[in-house]
Enzyme design. Sequence first.
Site, PDB file in Angstrom:
ATOM      1  N   ARG A  56      -1.878 -14.028 -12.949  1.00  0.00           N
ATOM      2  CA  ARG A  56      -1.497 -12.615 -12.883  1.00  0.00           C
ATOM      3  C   ARG A  56      -2.760 -11.748 -12.891  1.00  0.00           C
ATOM      4  O   ARG A  56      -2.846 -10.725 -12.234  1.00  0.00           O
ATOM      5  CB  ARG A  56      -0.584 -12.216 -14.061  1.00  0.00           C
ATOM      6  CG  ARG A  56      -0.245 -10.742 -14.006  1.00  0.00           C
ATOM      7  CD  ARG A  56       0.707 -10.187 -15.061  1.00  0.00           C
ATOM      8  NE  ARG A  56       1.102 -11.042 -16.129  1.00  0.00           N
ATOM      9  CZ  ARG A  56       0.372 -11.248 -17.243  1.00  0.00           C
ATOM     10  NH1 ARG A  56      -0.772 -10.614 -17.425  1.00  0.00           N
ATOM     11  NH2 ARG A  56       0.790 -12.075 -18.173  1.00  0.00           N
ATOM     12  N   TYR A 108       6.934   9.188   2.548  1.00  0.00           N
ATOM     13  CA  TYR A 108       7.875   8.072   2.738  1.00  0.00           C
ATOM     14  C   TYR A 108       9.072   8.253   1.802  1.00  0.00           C
ATOM     15  O   TYR A 108       8.904   8.569   0.622  1.00  0.00           O
ATOM     16  CB  TYR A 108       7.119   6.776   2.461  1.00  0.00           C
ATOM     17  CG  TYR A 108       7.961   5.529   2.509  1.00  0.00           C
ATOM     18  CD1 TYR A 108       8.432   5.043   3.711  1.00  0.00           C
ATOM     19  CD2 TYR A 108       8.278   4.846   1.342  1.00  0.00           C
ATOM     20  CE1 TYR A 108       9.204   3.902   3.755  1.00  0.00           C
ATOM     21  CE2 TYR A 108       9.045   3.696   1.377  1.00  0.00           C
ATOM     22  CZ  TYR A 108       9.514   3.229   2.589  1.00  0.00           C
ATOM     23  OH  TYR A 108      10.273   2.093   2.619  1.00  0.00           O
ATOM     24  N   ASP A 180      -1.879   8.124   1.089  1.00  0.00           N
ATOM     25  CA  ASP A 180      -1.170   6.996   1.692  1.00  0.00           C
ATOM     26  C   ASP A 180      -1.653   6.884   3.143  1.00  0.00           C
ATOM     27  O   ASP A 180      -1.338   7.718   3.978  1.00  0.00           O
ATOM     28  CB  ASP A 180       0.345   7.253   1.622  1.00  0.00           C
ATOM     29  CG  ASP A 180       1.170   6.091   2.181  1.00  0.00           C
ATOM     30  OD1 ASP A 180       0.648   5.337   3.028  1.00  0.00           O
ATOM     31  OD2 ASP A 180       2.347   5.956   1.791  1.00  0.00           O
ATOM     32  N   LYS A 205       3.034  -3.074   6.619  1.00  0.00           N
ATOM     33  CA  LYS A 205       3.058  -2.441   7.929  1.00  0.00           C
ATOM     34  C   LYS A 205       1.870  -2.917   8.780  1.00  0.00           C
ATOM     35  O   LYS A 205       1.757  -4.094   9.033  1.00  0.00           O
ATOM     36  CB  LYS A 205       3.108  -0.929   7.759  1.00  0.00           C
ATOM     37  CG  LYS A 205       4.092  -0.453   6.676  1.00  0.00           C
ATOM     38  CD  LYS A 205       5.529  -0.744   7.025  1.00  0.00           C
ATOM     39  CE  LYS A 205       6.494  -0.530   5.853  1.00  0.00           C
ATOM     40  NZ  LYS A 205       6.392   0.741   5.151  1.00  0.00           N
TER      41      LYS A 205
END
Length: 389
Positions: A56, A108, A180, A205
């Site tokens: 992690r 978004y 972003d 994306k």
Amino acid sequence: MTRIADQDITRRFATRAVHAGHVGDPLSGAVMTPIYQTSTYIQDGLGRHKGFEYARTRNPTREALERNVAALEGGHHGFAFGSGLAALDAVMTLLSAGDHVVSGENVYGGSHRQMTHIWSRLGLSFTFVDGGDTAAVAAAITPATKIVYAETPTNPMMRLCDLAATAAIAQRAGALLVVDNTFATPFFQQPLPLGADIVLHSTTKYLNGHSDMIGGLLVTDRDDVAERLGFIQNSVGAVPGPFDCWLALRGTKTLALRMRQHDASGRRIAEWLTQQPRVRKVYYPGLPSHPQYELACRQMTGFGGMISIELGDVAFARRVVERTRIFALAESLGGVESLIGHPASMTHASVPREMRARMGLTDSLVRLSVGIEDVDDLIADLDQALADD
Ligand SMILES: *Cc1c(COP(=O)(O)O)cnc(C)c1O
């Protein structure tokens, strides 16, 4: 926390895309970064290990991706997450109850939903403004503002935010500018040199580019912010698995090539769409008719493959999205394959209707993600979908 080597930043973009972040494999000399599919690492003795204790916290495949994308954005620190929205969650976790965020209104849909349905409940407050209106951003700042959040170009209205001007506003307010950069990618737009503090990506994306994983990434060049993000990444634990990191890393190697093609085909199709009588309006920053075309040319080096079109009639919009044969009706964007979508009922269904109306996101708006197929085939496909019965 992953700090990248200076040599990775000084090379040119396409070279960085292929090589940055890669660490030679000592076992075999593998040319490609292996998938370190492990949860933990053997320690030589108490307190003696190779820097890797638990996956992690650190995983070599993840770190290769973090360094690679950080190098592409021109920042020194990268943090990978299980999705773009998990990356946004980490950004908001930097704040404390009582803090205020100024955000673009046309972000978004899922980002807007997280802010209004989760973080508002936990004591953060938000003011949503047209991120393209610099004066409105400045006017929304309060003494409690800690983050200015911008998406440019916006999804799906393709409005731009002037990053240098917005960075100056954020800096005066002592707030972080978070950008972003999912739509433009670092190939066409570099927010950090323009003054942004953190760049956010949905690697799902364009960075991955093959529509076969979900992921997010944050890049910063500020050591203080990086230290806090590293703590949050490990403490909250929304990390991606090594295989998804490997897929994204394979994707970024071809980012320069893919973006050139998305851009060339995007420009051609946008131009073609402006000549179609059934198309009322074309939203694309690379068209001289775009109200912020001058800013687009100053701030971006290309415009990519995202285009929105206003068809003026809901039934016609429905018919078009159901009629294309190469453009697949699906959410998401940025893959090698072309997609078509209806933002009002798909990606932006969670945005309140009045807010959608205010920014021009009508029920007859259709969004295209232009892939890298042959552009003449794509135009022929749109032509038959737009044709009268
Ligand atoms: C998809 C997307 C997100 C969210 O990313 P996920 O990987 O789906 O969580 C955030 N911003 C933009 C611009 C996006 O397109």
